[in-house]
Motif scaffolding. Sequence first.
Motif, mmCIF file in Angstrom:
data_model
loop_
_atom_site.group_PDB
_atom_site.id
_atom_site.type_symbol
_atom_site.label_atom_id
_atom_site.label_comp_id
_atom_site.label_asym_id
_atom_site.label_seq_id
_atom_site.Cartn_x
_atom_site.Cartn_y
_atom_site.Cartn_z
ATOM 1 N N ARG A 20 0.445 -1.217 0.070
ATOM 2 C CA ARG A 20 -0.418 -0.061 -0.098
ATOM 3 C C ARG A 20 1.100 0.993 -0.579
ATOM 4 N NH1 ARG A 20 -4.686 -0.108 4.390
ATOM 5 N NH2 ARG A 20 -4.573 1.805 4.036
ATOM 6 N N GLN A 21 1.742 1.176 1.148
ATOM 7 C CA GLN A 21 2.606 2.318 0.909
ATOM 8 C C GLN A 21 3.388 2.697 -0.357
ATOM 9 O OE1 GLN A 21 6.511 1.628 3.161
ATOM 10 N NE2 GLN A 21 6.324 3.861 4.156
ATOM 11 N N ALA A 22 4.308 1.560 -0.954
ATOM 12 C CA ALA A 22 4.232 1.601 -2.534
ATOM 13 C C ALA A 22 3.413 2.068 -3.493
ATOM 14 C CB ALA A 22 5.432 -0.021 -2.761
ATOM 15 N N ALA A 23 1.972 2.183 -3.336
ATOM 16 C CA ALA A 23 1.717 1.971 -4.677
ATOM 17 C C ALA A 23 1.306 3.790 -4.292
ATOM 18 C CB ALA A 23 0.511 1.196 -4.514
ATOM 19 N N HIS A 24 1.188 3.860 -3.141
ATOM 20 C CA HIS A 24 1.061 5.795 -2.782
ATOM 21 C C HIS A 24 1.847 5.990 -3.407
ATOM 22 C CE1 HIS A 24 -0.271 8.469 -0.372
ATOM 23 N NE2 HIS A 24 0.683 8.782 -0.241
ATOM 24 N N GLU A 25 2.982 6.090 -2.439
ATOM 25 C CA GLU A 25 4.261 6.773 -3.314
ATOM 26 C C GLU A 25 4.925 6.733 -4.845
ATOM 27 O OE1 GLU A 25 7.467 4.845 -1.516
ATOM 28 O OE2 GLU A 25 7.190 5.852 0.637
ATOM 29 N N ARG A 63 3.536 12.715 -0.485
ATOM 30 C CA ARG A 63 4.224 11.418 -0.498
ATOM 31 C C ARG A 63 4.344 10.547 0.457
ATOM 32 N NH1 ARG A 63 9.108 8.288 -1.442
ATOM 33 N NH2 ARG A 63 9.131 7.325 -3.588
ATOM 34 N N ARG A 64 4.146 10.562 1.641
ATOM 35 C CA ARG A 64 4.370 10.389 2.928
ATOM 36 C C ARG A 64 2.522 9.195 2.763
ATOM 37 N NH1 ARG A 64 6.247 11.123 8.700
ATOM 38 N NH2 ARG A 64 6.333 8.979 9.272
ATOM 39 N N TRP A 65 3.115 8.101 3.122
ATOM 40 C CA TRP A 65 2.306 7.119 3.072
ATOM 41 C C TRP A 65 1.026 7.086 5.099
ATOM 42 C CZ3 TRP A 65 1.615 2.549 5.759
ATOM 43 C CH2 TRP A 65 0.180 1.437 5.481
ATOM 44 N N HIS A 66 0.673 7.019 5.535
ATOM 45 C CA HIS A 66 0.223 6.544 6.946
ATOM 46 C C HIS A 66 -0.719 5.706 6.507
ATOM 47 C CE1 HIS A 66 2.367 9.944 8.593
ATOM 48 N NE2 HIS A 66 2.327 10.827 7.931
ATOM 49 N N PRO A 67 -1.161 4.740 7.749
ATOM 50 C CA PRO A 67 -2.646 4.049 7.461
ATOM 51 C C PRO A 67 -3.470 4.768 8.079
ATOM 52 C CG PRO A 67 -1.190 2.921 9.735
ATOM 53 C CD PRO A 67 -0.344 4.693 8.188
ATOM 54 N N GLY A 68 -3.518 4.988 8.965
ATOM 55 C CA GLY A 68 -4.870 6.276 9.366
ATOM 56 C C GLY A 68 -4.321 5.540 10.990
ATOM 57 N N ALA A 69 -5.433 5.716 12.209
ATOM 58 C CA ALA A 69 -6.014 5.453 13.320
ATOM 59 C C ALA A 69 -6.495 4.084 13.476
ATOM 60 C CB ALA A 69 -6.899 6.663 13.942
ATOM 61 N N PRO A 221 -5.843 7.805 6.318
ATOM 62 C CA PRO A 221 -5.372 7.034 5.736
ATOM 63 C C PRO A 221 -4.383 8.080 4.642
ATOM 64 C CG PRO A 221 -7.301 5.751 5.408
ATOM 65 C CD PRO A 221 -7.429 6.786 6.504
ATOM 66 N N GLY A 222 -3.595 7.476 4.207
ATOM 67 C CA GLY A 222 -2.960 7.844 2.879
ATOM 68 C C GLY A 222 -3.869 7.960 1.373
ATOM 69 N N GLU A 223 -4.192 7.075 0.951
ATOM 70 C CA GLU A 223 -5.140 6.732 0.520
ATOM 71 C C GLU A 223 -6.055 8.485 -0.027
ATOM 72 O OE1 GLU A 223 -3.096 2.615 0.652
ATOM 73 O OE2 GLU A 223 -4.426 4.351 2.266
ATOM 74 N N LEU A 224 -6.515 7.983 1.798
ATOM 75 C CA LEU A 224 -7.697 9.249 1.494
ATOM 76 C C LEU A 224 -6.994 10.096 1.162
ATOM 77 C CD1 LEU A 224 -10.233 10.298 1.754
ATOM 78 C CD2 LEU A 224 -10.645 9.482 3.544
ATOM 79 N N ALA A 286 -15.829 10.277 8.416
ATOM 80 C CA ALA A 286 -15.734 8.582 8.989
ATOM 81 C C ALA A 286 -14.185 9.017 9.600
ATOM 82 C CB ALA A 286 -16.528 7.786 8.442
ATOM 83 N N ALA A 287 -13.541 8.951 9.016
ATOM 84 C CA ALA A 287 -12.242 8.922 9.704
ATOM 85 C C ALA A 287 -11.598 10.177 10.767
ATOM 86 C CB ALA A 287 -11.656 9.317 8.791
ATOM 87 N N VAL A 288 -11.886 11.244 11.060
ATOM 88 C CA VAL A 288 -12.585 11.286 12.546
ATOM 89 C C VAL A 288 -12.798 10.500 13.803
ATOM 90 C CG1 VAL A 288 -13.769 13.809 13.825
ATOM 91 C CG2 VAL A 288 -12.017 13.962 11.361
ATOM 92 N N ASP A 289 -13.783 10.055 12.750
ATOM 93 C CA ASP A 289 -14.543 9.449 14.638
ATOM 94 C C ASP A 289 -14.310 8.002 14.535
ATOM 95 O OD1 ASP A 289 -16.412 10.855 14.231
ATOM 96 O OD2 ASP A 289 -18.375 10.123 13.121
ATOM 97 N N ALA A 290 -13.482 7.441 13.464
ATOM 98 C CA ALA A 290 -12.759 5.990 13.531
ATOM 99 C C ALA A 290 -11.483 6.450 15.160
ATOM 100 C CB ALA A 290 -11.846 5.995 12.854
ATOM 101 N N ALA A 291 -11.297 7.327 14.403
ATOM 102 C CA ALA A 291 -9.294 7.811 14.986
ATOM 103 C C ALA A 291 -9.953 8.575 16.875
ATOM 104 C CB ALA A 291 -8.745 9.479 14.299
ATOM 105 N N ALA A 292 -11.205 8.753 16.589
ATOM 106 C CA ALA A 292 -11.850 8.907 18.127
ATOM 107 C C ALA A 292 -11.726 7.872 19.243
ATOM 108 C CB ALA A 292 -13.365 9.922 18.494
#
Length: 297
Positions: A20-25, A63-69, A221-224, A286-292
């Motif tokens: 996933r990281q490589a695809a994002h980059e 360019r930097r990928w994160h998976p999210g919370a 997530p970086g994809e978002l 939804a991502a903010v709610d998931a992080a909370a």
Amino acid sequence: MPTRAGTAPAALPAPVWRARQAAHEARVDAWLAGHRARRAEGRRHPVEDFLFTYYSHRPAQLRRWHPGAGVVLGGADPAAWGGDYAAVPGGAALDAAGVLARRGASAAWIRDLLAATAARPAHLGCFGMHEWAMVYRQAQGEVRHEAWPLRLGPEGTAAVVDAATIRCSHFDAYRFFTEAARPRNALTPTRQAQRALEQPGCLHANMDLYKWSYKLSPLVPGELVADCFALAREIRVLDMRASPYDLRALGYAPVPVETPAGRAAYAAAQRDFAARAAGLRDRLIAAVDAAAAAAQP
């Protein structure tokens, strides 16, 4: 890091998250190539470079990928991911509680803005007049993109604005109106009124999903973030094709919003962007709610 529902965070094996990281980059690198080449040569592009110059997110950050919370990166070293990550059984995960302790008020403000915007009907009758109002009663040498001619000239451009009904609800577009154009707007957007005014048909509100996504990083997530950037790139093309600038030399045929056919084409594209932006807006909420939820002990 259990979630509020008491379930364990999602675990991504190293081969999965590395892919996933490589695809994002690779996806981001394709967007960056032209911008970096132009910057090295001292050239500017009024469409392709806009997202890198108007917004504050640097190319390396995009360019930097994160998976999210709520995600464990299997076998990952938290030191390689920065101070927002912590060691957990099996690898590394984002410390959502720590991020929200510092930035919770900002995340809540963004979520409220997104939810308020999503709750309104889309207004599709602006026909891109914000770009025309930004050059209203200016000479060619005074306009923002002075290297590109006005398609109808200064007087023809002013005549279109004079005949139009302008109802711009977006503060960060309205603040670039010329002094002569501001009284012609039916609204007076302010930063304080942003949550009360933004609506989901607005091109700039939908482009700003990119801004809100990177301001929420690394909670999302970086994809978002990349998906929001991709939509913003497409919207910018329409924004400038419908603008008073003549960009045919760059390969952009005008959308002549001074004509009924042009206005119809603009509204149709605007409707499509609004629908696509709605999905991204929902994903950000939804991502903010998931992080909370991931931040709960």
